[in-house]
Structures are given as C-alpha cells and as structure tokens.
Design an enzyme around this catalytic site. Structure first.
Site, mmCIF file in Angstrom:
data_model
loop_
_atom_site.group_PDB
_atom_site.id
_atom_site.type_symbol
_atom_site.label_atom_id
_atom_site.label_comp_id
_atom_site.label_asym_id
_atom_site.label_seq_id
_atom_site.Cartn_x
_atom_site.Cartn_y
_atom_site.Cartn_z
ATOM 1 N N HIS A 1 31.206 10.477 -20.401
ATOM 2 C CA HIS A 1 32.556 11.012 -20.627
ATOM 3 C C HIS A 1 33.373 10.082 -21.498
ATOM 4 C CE1 HIS A 1 32.259 13.305 -16.594
ATOM 5 N NE2 HIS A 1 31.914 14.061 -17.604
ATOM 6 N N CYS B 1 23.326 19.344 -33.555
ATOM 7 C CA CYS B 1 24.674 19.419 -32.989
ATOM 8 C C CYS B 1 24.858 18.421 -31.849
ATOM 9 C CB CYS B 1 24.999 20.834 -32.521
ATOM 10 S SG CYS B 1 23.992 21.367 -31.137
HETATM 11 C C1 PEP Z 1 22.937 18.301 -26.604
HETATM 12 O O1 PEP Z 1 22.301 18.322 -25.550
HETATM 13 O O2 PEP Z 1 22.662 17.535 -27.566
HETATM 14 C C2 PEP Z 1 24.093 19.187 -26.794
HETATM 15 C C3 PEP Z 1 24.701 19.281 -27.956
HETATM 16 O O3 PEP Z 1 24.529 19.874 -25.697
HETATM 17 P P1 PEP Z 1 25.424 19.228 -24.512
HETATM 18 O O4 PEP Z 1 25.788 17.833 -24.926
HETATM 19 O O5 PEP Z 1 26.599 20.118 -24.370
HETATM 20 O O6 PEP Z 1 24.466 19.303 -23.370
#
Ligand code: PEP
Ligand code: MG
Length: 594
Positions: free
Chosen positions: A224, A524
């Site tokens: 976080h 992402c």
């Molecule tokens: C990831 O796992 O890289 C992602 C973009 O999803 P989250 O961080 O929301 O699990």
C-alpha cells in the site's frame, strides 16, 4: 547503532527520473572518537517511486504506546466504557474523513481501517476487559493485541494487515492518553520521512511540499505504501534494512529509482545527485506528446486508474488512454453487495467520456486474495492467492460478471471511445474462452483480452490468444506466482523485484506470442512505471505501457532518449543476467553506453 548528523545542514531537493545514476562505494562511517555510529554510507532498498531528494531525516511517530495497567473500581466502569466508545468512534470518523480528503485508492484503504476500529467483536472485547477492571486505554491495547496475534498467525495474507491494525491501535490509545497522534512529524522544514512502515492513514495526507520523500524499513514494491507514494509523486525507497537506525536530522540522499540511500553524502556525492536530478528535470521538460522511442517506434503510454476520481491526474500527465481501470474499488465501496448496474454505468461512463478518442482498458472485477469481497470471496481458503480469485470468482458468480459487462456495454453506447475489456487471473485457453463467451453473450462491442498474471498463461500465450485479441501483463501478480512469494509480505520483497530475469523471460514469451499472432501485449503492472525497465519491456516486444499517472512523464522522457535497437540490447543484457540487481545494472550499462 546511530549515525550523527554534522551540524548546519542545508536541505535541497530535486525531483526527476532515473537515468545514469552512479552507485557509491560502501564504506563504514563510525564516529572515530566514540566508536559509536557504525553505519554504511550507502544503503540499498527497493526504489518504488521515482525522483532524487536530499534532506534531513525525520522519523514517523509510530512508537508503540503501552498504557500502564491500573485496576479500576466498579464505579469507574461506566465512565471508562464511555471513553472507550467515544475514542473508537472519533478515530474511525477521523480515518473516514482522511479517506474522503485523499480520495482514490487511499480512500478504500482508510475505510477498511475505520471498519477495523468499529468491528463489533472488538468493541465487545474492549467492554469485557473494562468490566473486569481495565482502564479504557489498557482494554483497547490488550484487545487489539489479541486481535493482532490472531491476524499475524492467520497466514501471510492476513498478516499483511497487521501494520494497518497497529496504526488503529496507536491512534485510539493516543487519543485516550491525550498525547499527540502517531504520524507525520511537525516540521516547517522539508524532510525525508523515515519509518518502519507507513500507515495508509498518514501517507494519504503527506504534504509533498514538506515531505521530500520517504524511506521505510519494511514494505515491498506493491505494498500500500509504495502505491500511495507513487500517487503522491514523492520519491520512496522501501525494504531498506537499517532505515529505523538513522538518527533524527541525519542528511540522506534518496534515489527512489535505484533504491539507493546515501547517508551523509559528501559534497561530491551531493553534486552528483543534483546533476542527475537536473538532467532528469531537463529530460522531463523536453519530452512531450505520445510515447515513442527516439527513432519513432510508438509505445502508447496509458494510465492505471481506480475510478473516475483518478481521471484528472491521468489527463494532466498526458496519458493516451487508460490501460488498467481497476473496477474493484467500485465494488469495495458498495456496502457488502455488488453495485447496481445503474451505478456501474455512471462510473464507467465518466471514465469513458474523459478519453473520447482514446483507448480505455477496463478490467472486470478482480475479487479475492489481496482484494477480498465478503459477498464473493470464500471465507475459509487455506491459500487465498492460490484460491478462487479474479476470473475464477466471476465464473462462479456469472450474474455479477453479466451485470458488469452489460453496464460496460451501456456505458460505451454512442461514444467513439475504443473500449477494451479484460479478465484478471486467467490461467489457460479455457479461461480465456469462458471470458470471451461471456463478453459476446452480454452483447459487448469491444476488444476482449486477458491479463497474464499466472505463469501458465505466459507459457501458453499463443494458445490463449486463439480466444482473445490482446494480452496485458500484470507483473505484480506474475512475480508473485513465478516466485511463489506472497506480494503482501515485506520479508519476501526481493522476489517482487520486477527486474528478475525469470519474470523478464515470461514477459518475452507473452510478447513474442502476441507478435506472432499479430496482436498486442501491454504491461499494466508496476514494472511499467520504472523508466529504465520500461525501455527493457519495450525491447522485449511489449506494445504499450500502463502505470500510475505520476510515472508517465518519467517513462515518456526515458523512452524518448533511446532507440528501439538500444532497448532490445538492454533487454537481452537483462535477460542474460542471474538476478534482479544484475539485470538492472546490465541494462543500465547498455543504455548509458558503458
Ligand atoms: C498486477 O497484478 O500486475 C496488476 C496490475 O493487478 P493488481 O495489482 O491490481 O493485482
Ligand atoms: Mg493482479
């Protein structure tokens, strides 16, 4: 072990992005007269938010407040009970108010803390302790200690919430004792905030004009605190062993890109840091427009958002669209049930309207593991991260998926936006097919894709791509599953380093498969927000990068300084390495022409 600051330090800062940072040699630096203060001059943690700052250390007021034990009389019980209730309610209300002020992702975290404080079982336990002679503060302290022990012993996943719970306890006890709340120090001079771990309640309200950056002993790149630091735009280094030993007032130079913290930098080191910061600032200012390498290879730079509240920052950073809309925040705020189709249409429409000609990639609900939803997530799973989460949850609750897809179809009606919809936690072709079928059944006119977060999906990317039109690499979870290391556990942060060659190999496999199928493959996960790594990802064949809005200018600037061939060479050098740190150094050396 402390390190004494020489007197009369000036404080100066420079924001900017990673580029050609030099690494200083490690030397002991004790006090020759007293023998006290053996401390390395160079400490290494994990850089999680870009920029360079030099400033004085101020510690977070997180010291545990242990109230004295005192046996109360029976007459005092009602008064103590009232004090406890009032303090709990005041702290919960304060957390909610901080959440409202902070908005975005921080709000959900703070709301969760407010709910912890108001937990009826916890309050009942406090009252039981008061009834048998505890003061209000001691009862709160002891009840939360019991709760804490339960949480800490309930597996790594819940143990990750212990820091949040400690913060709740410290706040209630401080209020009852009438002492200042733990939190950001009072200072009218800018400083580097140092803490064991930062509680979301504090990071959410940090004043970037006073807080030059922060350094924590614990935490990982996807904790976080790291996510919040990036959203504030201050440099941050986490998982830095020895951080809490730094004495108040010590001058440190923090490089939030490389994770290097230099203690008491000498004039030459300071000059070097400032030169880097200046170079980065100049590069930032000169790079504008769509993302591309210096030889014109286009790489759309997109924003990760949690809802309409994050759109303004994305537009301001020049995002070419949204590469990851985490829709779960809408569900987390929805009072223990799925939000209505109407409410969803409104939220999605606001985001889609903000990018009239752009591309918006919406991820359907990712519930479970680090994002549990009471009404969907199984209560008793031995390993939630390996359990029913992401698409697995939705396939078990087809009505929730149907409603969300219908809401997306309605939100996009009449808009020229280029909508893409993707599923989280897809493991194989059958998963991909089930999702694509659900999209078609809902009458959705969009591109359907899947996230690559599980190694099996990367290994068999060509097969998965027979069902969908694009891939998006979620490197946060992909690292978690590749290294079998829970992303919430600070002690395992090393495995979350997205520079690990094994992770890069999987990225390369997915990108190559997409290239062979003539389809796109973006990133992402947090990896895309590291400017140097972004170049490597492009060199591996990734076609777009999506990140927190604050990182976009840094990535744009770095990319605009490199040719595609340089990115490819850096990618090969990184993959040929044996570990994350070596991979970064190898890529750095290729890109800086050493
Ligand atoms: C990831 O796992 O890289 C992602 C973009 O999803 P989250 O961080 O929301 O699990
Ligand atoms: Mg994920």
């Amino acid at each position: 072990m402390t390190h004494r600051p020489p007197a009369g330090r000036e404080v100066f800062a420079g924001g900017g992005q990673e580029a050609g940072t030099s690494r200083h040699e490690t030397e002991p630096a004790g006090d020759p007269e007293t023998g006290e203060g053996e401390m390395e001059t160079t400490l290494r943690g994990i850089g999680v938010s870009h920029g360079v700052v030099i400033g004085e250390v101020r510690h977070m007021g997180t010291a545990e407040l242990e109230p004295p034990t005192r046996q109360t009389t029976r007459d005092e019980v009602p008064h103590e009970r009232r004090r406890a209730r009032q303090a709990v309610e005041a702290v919960a209300a304060d957390l909610t108010a901080r959440g409202n002020l902070a908005g975005g992702e921080a709000q959900a975290v703070l709301e969760a803390q407010a709910m912890m404080a108001r937990d009826p079982e916890l309050i009942a336990d406090v009252e039981r302790r008061i009834a048998v002679g505890s003061t209000a503060e001691r009862a709160v302290y002891d009840a939360l200690a019991a709760y804490r022990a339960l949480l800490a012993g309930a597996g790594d996943y819940l143990a990750g919430r212990v820091a949040d719970l400690d913060d709740v306890r410290n706040r209630i006890v401080a209020r009852l004792l009438g002492v200042p709340m733990p939190g950001v120090p009072n200072s009218d001079r800018p400083y580097v905030l140092v803490a064991r771990d930062l509680a979301p309640a504090d990071t959410a309200l940090l004043d970037p004009s006073l807080v030059l950056g922060f350094v924590t002993e614990e935490g990982g790149p996807t904790s976080h605190s790291a996510i919040l630091a990036r959203s504030l735009g201050v440099p941050a280094v986490v998982a830095l062993r020895g951080a809490v030993e730094l004495a108040e007032g010590t001058v440190v130079a923090v490089d939030g890109s490389t994770g290097v913290v230099t203690v008491d930098p000498d004039p030459e080191q300071r000059e070097e840091m400032l030169r880097i910061a200046e170079e980065r600032r100049a590069a930032l200012a000169s790079a504008t427009g769509p993302g591309a390498t210096s030889d014109g290879h286009k790489v759309p730079l997109l924003a990760n958002i949690g809802g309409p509240a994050d759109v303004a920052a994305a537009v301001e950073a020049g995002a070419e669209g949204v590469g990851l809309f985490r829709t779960e925040f809408l569900f987390l705020d929805s009072g223990g049930k799925a939000p209505s189709e109407k409410k969803q249409v409104e939220a999605y429409r606001q985001v889609l309207e903000a990018f009239p000609e752009g591309r918006v990639v919406v991820r359907v609900l990712d519930a479970g593991a680090d994002k549990p939803l009471e009404f969907l997530t199984p209560a008793e799973e031995p390993n939630p991260a390996l359990g029913v989460r992401g698409l697995r949850t939705l396939l078990g609750h087809p009505e929730v998926l149907r409603t969300q897809l219908r809401a997306l179809a309605r939100a996009a009606e009449g808009l020229p936006v280029y909508l893409e919809v993707m599923a989280p936690m897809v493991s194989d072709r059958a998963d991909a097919r089930a999702f694509a079928d659900a999209c078609r059944d809902a009458g959705l006119r969009a591109k359907f894709g899947v996230m690559v977060e599980v190694p099996s999906a990367a290994l068999r990317a060509r097969s998965v791509l027979q069902e969908v039109e694009f891939l998006s690499l979620g490197t946060n979870d992909l690292a978690q599953y590749t290294f079998a290391a829970d992303r919430q556990v600070g002690a395992l942060a090393r495995y979350q380093d997205p520079w690990q060659p094994a992770l890069l190999d999987l990225v390369a496999m997915a990108a190559e498969a997409a290239g062979a199928e003539g389809k796109s493959c973006g990133v992402c996960g947090e990896a895309a927000a590291d400017p140097l790594l972004a170049c490597v990802l492009v060199g591996l064949g990734v076609t777009s990068l999506s990140m927190g809005a604050k990182a976009i200018p840094y990535v744009r600037a770095e990319l605009s300084r490199r040719t595609m061939a340089q990115c490819e060479r850096a990618a090969s050098a990184a993959r040929a390495s044996d570990g994350g740190e070596q991979a970064r150094a190898a890529a750095q050396s290729v890109l800086s022409g050493e």
